[in-house]
Design an enzyme around this catalytic site. Structure first.
Site, short mmCIF file in Angstrom:
data_model
loop_
_atom_site.label_atom_id
_atom_site.label_comp_id
_atom_site.label_asym_id
_atom_site.label_seq_id
_atom_site.Cartn_x
_atom_site.Cartn_y
_atom_site.Cartn_z
N ARG A 45 0.81 -1.21 0.00
CA ARG A 45 0.00 0.00 0.00
C ARG A 45 0.84 1.27 0.00
O ARG A 45 0.59 2.19 -0.77
CB ARG A 45 -0.94 0.00 1.21
CG ARG A 45 -2.22 -0.79 1.01
CD ARG A 45 -2.73 -1.33 2.31
NE ARG A 45 -1.78 -2.31 2.84
CZ ARG A 45 -1.76 -3.58 2.45
NH1 ARG A 45 -2.63 -4.01 1.57
NH2 ARG A 45 -0.86 -4.43 2.94
N THR A 46 1.84 1.33 0.87
CA THR A 46 2.61 2.57 0.98
C THR A 46 3.34 2.88 -0.32
O THR A 46 3.30 4.00 -0.82
CB THR A 46 3.60 2.50 2.15
OG1 THR A 46 2.89 2.24 3.36
CG2 THR A 46 4.35 3.81 2.29
N LYS A 55 26.40 -5.70 -3.63
CA LYS A 55 27.83 -5.37 -3.60
C LYS A 55 28.29 -4.77 -2.28
O LYS A 55 29.46 -4.42 -2.14
CB LYS A 55 28.14 -4.40 -4.75
CG LYS A 55 27.77 -4.95 -6.13
CD LYS A 55 28.03 -3.93 -7.23
CE LYS A 55 27.59 -4.48 -8.58
NZ LYS A 55 27.79 -3.47 -9.67
N ARG A 104 11.67 3.77 2.47
CA ARG A 104 11.32 2.84 3.56
C ARG A 104 12.52 1.94 3.82
O ARG A 104 13.19 1.50 2.89
CB ARG A 104 10.11 1.99 3.21
CG ARG A 104 9.91 0.85 4.22
CD ARG A 104 8.61 0.10 4.03
NE ARG A 104 7.50 0.87 4.55
CZ ARG A 104 6.26 0.39 4.70
NH1 ARG A 104 5.99 -0.86 4.36
NH2 ARG A 104 5.30 1.15 5.17
N HIS A 129 6.10 6.25 11.03
CA HIS A 129 5.46 6.11 9.72
C HIS A 129 4.60 7.36 9.51
O HIS A 129 3.37 7.30 9.52
CB HIS A 129 4.60 4.85 9.70
CG HIS A 129 4.23 4.36 8.34
ND1 HIS A 129 4.49 5.07 7.18
CD2 HIS A 129 3.62 3.21 7.93
CE1 HIS A 129 4.06 4.40 6.14
NE2 HIS A 129 3.52 3.26 6.57
#
Length: 311
Positions: free
Chosen positions: A55-56, A85, A106, A135
């Protein structure tokens, strides 16, 4: 006169004052009523998701596209130089910031978004969730939904249920609602997943009423907002998860004495904590809540990337 959020990092809900919150919500309402498909036409925004999201990420990227911005980024850091890497987060952000006008990020590590601001130069970083910490954009859409359904953000009775320890959405929402007057909180959680002490201390310092409860039934008749959360399996060991996952489940029959305009919210995804028979009741508002993420995130992007925003 530049708006106060222009080129500002948004890492915690505490980065926003009450006036800032009202500005974002007013802007969201305007964008919901009158879409602006070219507002960010010449902007490029990085969507950097180092942790799984549905959703986000989709909400943010839809918001960017609907404002006319170009979007670059990734949804799986395992396929980046950082994942394959061993590149540091600092170097990753330092490079990406030379390409774009803003970074939406995020990350599973608490504090990662704040760290990113140290390496992004003049490019604003918007936190889309950092571990179990904050959040803020979820909180903005929560506030927008509460304001739409209740007509206010003060003098509310708000119950929060479930995983209040690891659930970053409830931490941010409590801090945001504490900026408004007369709100009262009811916290309903197993002992292992109780609201962190620093949140309770903050409420005490502000003189805001709160109480702990062992069941939803105890508070149902009192609340305007019932904010459900899932028990986060990914943040618990298997034995702890099994013990608490079904402790608090909301069913349609539990709503018989709820206020007529009480709304059930949930940051989603849900698992078992809201039975599907709740979906058919007028109290269920979690899908509309998710849809409001588009407008709240559009508003934040528009304000952060436009010095003189006029809608």
């Amino acid at each position: 006169m530049a708006n106060p959020l222009y080129q500002k990092h948004i890492i915690s809900i505490n980065d926003l004052s009450r006036d800032d919150l009202n500005l974002v919500l007013a802007t969201a309402a305007k964008l919901k009523a009158n879409p602006q498909p070219e507002l960010l036409k010449h902007k490029v925004i990085a969507s950097c998701f180092f942790e799984a999201s549905t959703r986000t990420r989709l909400s943010f990227e839809t918001s960017m596209h609907r404002l006319g911005a170009s979007v670059v980024g990734f949804s799986d850091s395992a396929n980046t130089s950082l994942g394959k890497k061993g590149e540091t987060l600092a170097d990753t952000i330092s490079v990406i910031s030379t390409y774009v006008d803003a970074i939406v990020m995020r990350h599973p590590q608490e504090g990662a978004a704040r760290l990113a601001t140290e390496f992004s130069g003049n490019v604003p970083v918007l936190n889309a969730g950092d571990g179990s910490n904050q959040h803020p954009t979820q909180t903005l859409l929560d506030l927008f939904t509460i304001q739409e359904t209740q007509g206010r953000l003060d003098n509310l009775h708000v119950a929060m249920v479930g995983d209040l320890k690891y659930g970053r959405t409830v931490h941010s929402l409590t801090q945001a609602l504490a900026k408004f007057d007369g709100n009262r909180f009811y916290f309903i959680a197993p002992d292992a997943l109780a609201m962190p002490q620093y949140i309770l201390d903050m409420l005490d310092e502000k003189g805001i009423a709160w109480s702990l409860h062992s069941s939803i039934e105890e508070v149902m008749a009192e609340v305007d907002i019932l904010y459900m959360t899932r028990v986060q399996k990914e943040r618990l060991d298997p034995s702890e998860y099994a013990n608490v996952k079904a402790q608090f489940v909301l069913r349609a029959s539990d709503l018989h004495n709820a206020k007529a305009n009480m709304k059930v919210l949930h940051p989603l995804p849900r698992v078992d904590e809201i039975a599907t028979d709740v979906d058919k009741t007028p109290h269920a508002w979690y899908f509309q809540q998710a849809g409001n993420g588009i407008f709240a995130r559009q508003a934040l992007l528009a304000l952060v990337l436009n010095r003189d925003l006029v809608l």
